[in-house]
Design an enzyme around this catalytic site. Sequence first.
Site, PDB file in Angstrom:
ATOM      1  N   ARG A   1       2.106  14.814  10.757  1.00  0.00           N
ATOM      2  CA  ARG A   1       1.890  13.905  10.952  1.00  0.00           C
ATOM      3  C   ARG A   1       0.819  13.361   9.109  1.00  0.00           C
ATOM      4  O   ARG A   1       0.570  13.678   8.600  1.00  0.00           O
ATOM      5  CB  ARG A   1       0.297  12.661  11.773  1.00  0.00           C
ATOM      6  CG  ARG A   1       1.319  13.534  13.340  1.00  0.00           C
ATOM      7  CD  ARG A   1      -0.108  13.006  14.430  1.00  0.00           C
ATOM      8  NE  ARG A   1       1.088  13.305  15.379  1.00  0.00           N
ATOM      9  CZ  ARG A   1       1.376  14.876  15.786  1.00  0.00           C
ATOM     10  NH1 ARG A   1       0.727  15.914  15.232  1.00  0.00           N
ATOM     11  NH2 ARG A   1       2.279  14.412  17.181  1.00  0.00           N
TER      12      ARG A   1
ATOM     13  N   HIS B   1       6.821  14.365  10.721  1.00  0.00           N
ATOM     14  CA  HIS B   1       7.844  15.761  10.126  1.00  0.00           C
ATOM     15  C   HIS B   1       8.891  14.650   9.585  1.00  0.00           C
ATOM     16  O   HIS B   1      10.445  14.837   9.005  1.00  0.00           O
ATOM     17  CB  HIS B   1       8.764  15.848  11.765  1.00  0.00           C
ATOM     18  CG  HIS B   1       8.219  16.597  12.702  1.00  0.00           C
ATOM     19  ND1 HIS B   1       6.479  17.480  12.322  1.00  0.00           N
ATOM     20  CD2 HIS B   1       7.810  16.798  13.640  1.00  0.00           C
ATOM     21  CE1 HIS B   1       6.206  18.428  12.980  1.00  0.00           C
ATOM     22  NE2 HIS B   1       6.703  18.037  14.361  1.00  0.00           N
TER      23      HIS B   1
ATOM     24  N   HIS C   1       9.897  25.092  12.897  1.00  0.00           N
ATOM     25  CA  HIS C   1       9.349  24.678  14.345  1.00  0.00           C
ATOM     26  C   HIS C   1       9.983  25.327  15.773  1.00  0.00           C
ATOM     27  O   HIS C   1      10.282  24.890  16.595  1.00  0.00           O
ATOM     28  CB  HIS C   1      10.365  23.402  14.672  1.00  0.00           C
ATOM     29  CG  HIS C   1       9.002  22.163  15.142  1.00  0.00           C
ATOM     30  ND1 HIS C   1       8.265  22.655  16.647  1.00  0.00           N
ATOM     31  CD2 HIS C   1       7.692  21.076  14.991  1.00  0.00           C
ATOM     32  CE1 HIS C   1       7.714  21.711  17.221  1.00  0.00           C
ATOM     33  NE2 HIS C   1       7.596  21.174  15.639  1.00  0.00           N
TER      34      HIS C   1
ATOM     35  N   TYR D   1      10.003  28.147  18.625  1.00  0.00           N
ATOM     36  CA  TYR D   1       9.594  28.072  20.014  1.00  0.00           C
ATOM     37  C   TYR D   1       9.574  29.732  20.551  1.00  0.00           C
ATOM     38  O   TYR D   1      10.980  29.721  20.801  1.00  0.00           O
ATOM     39  CB  TYR D   1       9.693  26.979  21.177  1.00  0.00           C
ATOM     40  CG  TYR D   1       9.228  25.609  20.855  1.00  0.00           C
ATOM     41  CD1 TYR D   1       8.107  25.147  21.201  1.00  0.00           C
ATOM     42  CD2 TYR D   1       9.763  24.727  19.829  1.00  0.00           C
ATOM     43  CE1 TYR D   1       8.497  23.464  20.923  1.00  0.00           C
ATOM     44  CE2 TYR D   1      10.110  23.700  19.295  1.00  0.00           C
ATOM     45  CZ  TYR D   1       8.913  22.552  20.429  1.00  0.00           C
ATOM     46  OH  TYR D   1       9.014  21.352  20.312  1.00  0.00           O
TER      47      TYR D   1
ATOM     48  N   ASP E   1      -2.274  22.007  20.382  1.00  0.00           N
ATOM     49  CA  ASP E   1      -1.033  20.691  19.122  1.00  0.00           C
ATOM     50  C   ASP E   1      -2.430  21.144  18.068  1.00  0.00           C
ATOM     51  O   ASP E   1      -2.565  19.673  17.796  1.00  0.00           O
ATOM     52  CB  ASP E   1      -0.563  19.485  19.482  1.00  0.00           C
ATOM     53  CG  ASP E   1       0.332  18.766  18.694  1.00  0.00           C
ATOM     54  OD1 ASP E   1       0.830  19.826  17.795  1.00  0.00           O
ATOM     55  OD2 ASP E   1       1.091  17.946  19.159  1.00  0.00           O
TER      56      ASP E   1
ATOM     57  N   GLU F   1       3.412  26.859  13.828  1.00  0.00           N
ATOM     58  CA  GLU F   1       3.973  26.326  12.612  1.00  0.00           C
ATOM     59  C   GLU F   1       3.412  26.137  11.106  1.00  0.00           C
ATOM     60  O   GLU F   1       2.414  26.132  11.262  1.00  0.00           O
ATOM     61  CB  GLU F   1       4.449  24.635  12.957  1.00  0.00           C
ATOM     62  CG  GLU F   1       5.273  24.380  14.241  1.00  0.00           C
ATOM     63  CD  GLU F   1       4.243  23.072  14.646  1.00  0.00           C
ATOM     64  OE1 GLU F   1       4.981  22.270  13.819  1.00  0.00           O
ATOM     65  OE2 GLU F   1       4.119  22.872  15.918  1.00  0.00           O
TER      66      GLU F   1
END
Length: 341
Positions: free
Chosen positions: A86, A107, A181, A183, A247, A306
């Site tokens: 952000r 992003h 990104h 996972y 996060d 990340e």
Amino acid sequence: MYGVILLDARKQHYGWYEEQEVFEYVLTNDHHAVFRCIDYGAVVTGIEVPDQFGKIENVVLGFKQFEDYVNDSPYFGAFVGRVAGRIADGAWSDYQLTKNEGQHHIHGGNHTFSQRVWESRVVKEQDKIGVAFLLVSPDGDNGYPGNLNVTVTYYWTNDNVWEMLVTAESDQKTLFNPTNHTYFNLSGHTKRDILNHTLQMDAQNYAETNESKLPTGRLLPVANTAFDFRRAKKMTTAIKERPEGFDTPFKLTGGKTIQLHDPDNGRTLVVETDREAVVVFSTTGMEEDYLVDGEKMSSHRGIALETQELPDAINHPEFRTIVIEPEKTYRYWTKYMFTTQ
């Protein structure tokens, strides 16, 4: 002939996006471990590696069909840019960036690196094979200045190592802080969640964030907090300590190593990087209707690691800068090493 390395690359049709054909690349090493990626978003669609018993299974979250990446994907496997994370108020210098998360920018904006078809080609070296993805982000793209040329290369080696190399050049001063990104879920085909995984990181500090998940600028010690992963910690323990999950940006130190381990099958992922930080996203609370391996996406189905510079760095001069100067080449690397213990 003995000693010959037989790394293989296969290119095949994967789908269509805005009248552009999308291709999948399937990279296979001598041990039958497989790395899959597509030229839409430079997305990593699969990584198939053995467990301690030799069983080869996929260890990343993804979809069965291309349309789901377009319609539903929460950046599964995607290359994110120009700037991951952000930026407060979507503002930098005299530039107004796209506000695509309330009042903030996230992003890289809308229809950006993760949602475009990249130019691509197979690249071969003596001990590894890969795919080079090339993209030109034009001046004014989502408000960013400068024509930005980006190349991201994914290599796959005979040692089950995924190497990600990124280069970038701009003709104007601009911002650049990319990440991948993907996972991860080392259980194989997401047969279990990641709560029994252990996580360990070379990180003595984490970036405090506010209610908008933006860093406050304070780097706080992890000691005696839920954010302490200096020694391997089970994710179930970490979530008990912090029920809202993670996060969270962590500032990496020392060897800048991150290790994820599944004690049920011995699979281990070791991540090394030259980036300043890693954002750990635990997928806590991700209850979605789309399917992953035949079941609805649910909390703790995966964990994203990340690697990047610390988020919102332009508003915190104590963070490593993400400003890149014109006519210079910038390089970044991250390695993902899959082993067993």
